[in-house]
Design a protein around this motif. Structure first.
Motif, mmCIF file in Angstrom:
data_model
loop_
_atom_site.group_PDB
_atom_site.id
_atom_site.type_symbol
_atom_site.label_atom_id
_atom_site.label_comp_id
_atom_site.label_asym_id
_atom_site.label_seq_id
_atom_site.Cartn_x
_atom_site.Cartn_y
_atom_site.Cartn_z
ATOM 1 N N ASN A 175 -7.250 -48.263 -15.127
ATOM 2 C CA ASN A 175 -8.669 -48.629 -15.157
ATOM 3 C C ASN A 175 -8.868 -50.064 -15.613
ATOM 4 N N TRP A 176 -7.893 -50.930 -15.319
ATOM 5 C CA TRP A 176 -7.942 -52.306 -15.803
ATOM 6 C C TRP A 176 -9.104 -53.104 -15.248
ATOM 7 N N ARG A 177 -9.653 -52.663 -14.101
ATOM 8 C CA ARG A 177 -10.769 -53.395 -13.502
ATOM 9 C C ARG A 177 -12.108 -53.035 -14.150
ATOM 10 N N THR A 178 -12.197 -51.906 -14.850
ATOM 11 C CA THR A 178 -13.471 -51.390 -15.342
ATOM 12 C C THR A 178 -13.808 -51.976 -16.705
ATOM 13 N N PRO A 179 -15.107 -51.958 -17.083
ATOM 14 C CA PRO A 179 -15.475 -52.443 -18.424
ATOM 15 C C PRO A 179 -14.835 -51.629 -19.537
ATOM 16 N N SER A 180 -14.505 -50.365 -19.250
ATOM 17 C CA SER A 180 -13.887 -49.515 -20.269
ATOM 18 C C SER A 180 -12.372 -49.513 -20.167
ATOM 19 N N SER A 181 -11.791 -50.606 -19.710
ATOM 20 C CA SER A 181 -10.334 -50.699 -19.537
ATOM 21 C C SER A 181 -9.615 -50.421 -20.856
ATOM 22 N N PHE A 182 -8.467 -49.729 -20.747
ATOM 23 C CA PHE A 182 -7.653 -49.424 -21.925
ATOM 24 C C PHE A 182 -6.755 -50.586 -22.323
ATOM 25 N N VAL A 183 -6.676 -51.609 -21.490
ATOM 26 C CA VAL A 183 -5.799 -52.742 -21.787
ATOM 27 C C VAL A 183 -6.307 -53.439 -23.040
ATOM 28 N N GLY A 184 -5.422 -53.603 -24.017
ATOM 29 C CA GLY A 184 -5.777 -54.251 -25.273
ATOM 30 C C GLY A 184 -6.294 -53.302 -26.328
ATOM 31 N N SER A 185 -6.597 -52.048 -25.971
ATOM 32 C CA SER A 185 -7.081 -51.081 -26.957
ATOM 33 C C SER A 185 -5.902 -50.484 -27.716
ATOM 34 N N TYR A 186 -6.158 -50.130 -28.972
ATOM 35 C CA TYR A 186 -5.102 -49.592 -29.838
ATOM 36 C C TYR A 186 -5.150 -48.066 -29.832
ATOM 37 N N TYR A 187 -4.002 -47.454 -29.513
ATOM 38 C CA TYR A 187 -3.891 -45.994 -29.493
ATOM 39 C C TYR A 187 -2.707 -45.513 -30.326
#
Length: 561
Positions: free
Chosen positions: A117-129
């Protein structure tokens, strides 16, 4: 007449009483039989739904397994330029093909490195999990699964994760909306509970995260924290004593599937039908017997049809399992064929690079032979003997390099053993002694006791390749310089850097520097750095290019013995 009337009244009353008793008894028996048949139907249906759920989860488990050693995943987590965008596109296409809610890759710290979902505003890229249990367990045990509510999408799903070859984590999220809709259309109330009795998947959305049994406040708080649930979501699951219920285990550890169907209307209809039939049977015994016979036959036929449907479905599932096993076997054969093709391609690279790897010692032998002729004319036999001894050592080294290249083509690394880094450097400088006369060479002092894990010939081969590339780059550079610097690094690593003041590596070559047949020289084969990199990886280290303002810098990272 009055006696006949009295007898008729008594007969009518007796008949009505017997009809009532028979109707009640037959109605009760019919109610029980209808409930048993419904129970068997519900149990069979529950098993089929559990099998379909298991098949869906098993299909998605293959996704992180296949991506764990994917080269784009490894390249992205290793920081290879351009690899992240390529992996994002791959994950996006894979999620679209498989129907997964989202597929993403986390680095060692648990931060999103790439996502579908890298194109979407809610992309997980850069989020901490890293706080998620599926991240911690995958990094610790290799694979994990967790059902939780998404922190971004706020939709619940099953997270399947697997550790990658370089310490990252591949995660695929499976949402069950389609399965839940199918269950709802099929009738009945279907829900899946975990070991704690919490409803995770249900044909009734309002039952999500309902509790089948009471939980302590501490347990409820722990569940809310782990699954990222808001307050008020955990509530008791509605129950009904009149429903027919069947609970079966699933293949996912700790999960059970329960199917409820309302039994009251079916049981009442059966009892009413049987009671009326019994009453009519008392009045017309033949009609009653015929009706009972037809009912028994109908029940048997329905049971036989149901059993046949179960057998057909079981046979279909067995066939699907056999086909899946055959497909996995074919996939294993294909993977082995790809490995064999890769080994044959590597053999072609190694064969093409024999001349490249032996060119330096052959040139050195020629130089020593020419020098020896001049020394012999002057009568300096001592220097001639030294040159002949050196030629003998270089000839042995050519044979050793050739043997090493043959061994590399067979991918038989042999046992790793400690070798002296100083001896490795001295051996490489000996091969390139004449070529190095034209440059200013500086080197850090290397302790004789500093040992690294590997093979001497292989490490010399890597160093000779890097030094030869530096010499070629310095051919048109005034005041050429090469520096060998040592960094003890950390965590048992030793780094030897080779730095020159040449023009450096062009930008269009850097991205494909370790790709076969990529070179900036017109007379180069483009294999030296490829082989050197493969050797370093095989020895547990790596060879990398470090960008800088001027010149080129290559680092050989080795394992300290």
């Amino acid at each position: 007449m009055s006696r006949f009337s009295a007898l008729g009244i008594r007969w009518i009353l007796g008949t009505l009483l017997i009809a009532l008793l028979i109707a009640v008894a037959v109605g009760h028996v019919a109610r029980l039989r209808a409930r048993d048949a419904l129970q068997e139907n519900v149990l069979t249906d529950a098993r089929l739904r559990a099998s379909l759920l298991d098949s869906e989860i098993a299909r998605y488990r293959l996704v992180p397994l296949a991506l764990a050693d994917d080269r784009d995943v490894v390249a992205t987590l290793s920081g290879t330029p351009g690899a992240t965008e390529q992996l994002n596109r791959k994950l996006e296409a894979l999620a679209r093909t498989t129907g997964a809610a989202v597929i993403y890759v986390l680095d060692r710290s648990g931060t999103g490195a790439a996502a579908s979902n890298w194109r979407t505003p809610s992309s997980f890229v850069g989020s901490y999990y890293g706080f998620r249990r599926y991240t911690r367990d995958a990094q610790r045990f290799g694979a994990a699964a967790q059902f939780a509510r998404g922190t971004v999408s706020h939709r619940a799903g099953l997270y399947l994760s697997r550790r990658t070859v370089n310490g990252g984590v591949v995660v695929v999220k499976l949402e069950f909306g389609r399965i839940e809709a199918d269950w709802a259309r099929a009738g009945g109330d279907t829900f899946v509970r975990d070991a704690a009795g919490i409803v995770l998947v249900s044909s009734r959305p309002e039952w999500h995260f309902a509790t089948a049994r009471p939980l302590s406040p501490q347990a409820m708080a722990a569940v809310r924290a782990e699954a990222s649930l808001p307050d008020g979501v955990l509530r008791p699951l509605p129950t009904s004593s009149r429903d027919v219920t069947a609970t079966v285990p699933t293949a996912h550890p700790g999960w059970t599937l329960t199917l409820r169907r309302p039994g009251g209307p079916i049981e009442r209809a059966a009892a009413r039908t049987a009671g009326i039939g019994a009453g009519l049977g008392v009045i017309a015994l033949a009609a009653l017997l015929w009706g009972l016979y037809q009912r028994v036959q109908l029940t048997r036929r329905r049971t036989a049809e149901l059993e046949e449907a179960v057998r057909a479905r079981t046979s279909e599932l067995t066939r699907e399992m056999e086909e899946r096993a055959a497909g996995e076997a074919r996939a294993a054969d294909l993977r082995e064929g790809l490995r064999q093709a890769n080994r044959l391609a590597t053999l072609g690279q190694v064969t093409a690079s024999v001349a490249h790897e032996t060119a330096q010692p052959v040139a050195a032998i020629r130089t020593y032979a020419q020098t020896s002729a001049a020394l012999l004319d002057r009568g300096d036999t001592g220097a001639v003997r030294e040159n002949l001894a050196t030629i003998a050592r270089l000839s042995d080294r050519i044979g050793a390099v050739t043997r090493e290249l043959r061994g590399f083509s067979r991918r038989r690394a042999g046992p790793l053993r400690p070798v002296s880094l100083a001896e490795v450097i001295d051996g490489a400088l000996l091969i390139l002694k004449e070529q190095l006369r034209a440059v200013t060479l500086t080197r850090d002092p290397i302790p004789a006791e500093l040992m690294v894990t590997g093979g001497r010939i292989r490490l010399e081969q890597v160093l000779v390749n890097v030094l030869q590339n530096a010499l070629e780059a310095l051919r048109e550079t005034p005041g050429p310089r090469i520096a060998l610097t040592l960094d003890r690094g950390g965590a048992g690593r030793v780094i030897l850097a080779v730095t020159d003041n040449g023009p450096g590596v062009s930008a269009d070559v850097v991205a494909r520097l370790f790709t076969p047949f990529v070179t900036s020289r017109s007379d180069g084969l483009g294999l030296g750095l490829v082989i050197a990199h493969d050797i370093m990886v095989e020895l547990g280290g790596t060879l990398r290019h470090v960008p800088g303002d001027g010149g080129a810098r290559f680092e050989l990272e080795m394992v300290a013995a």
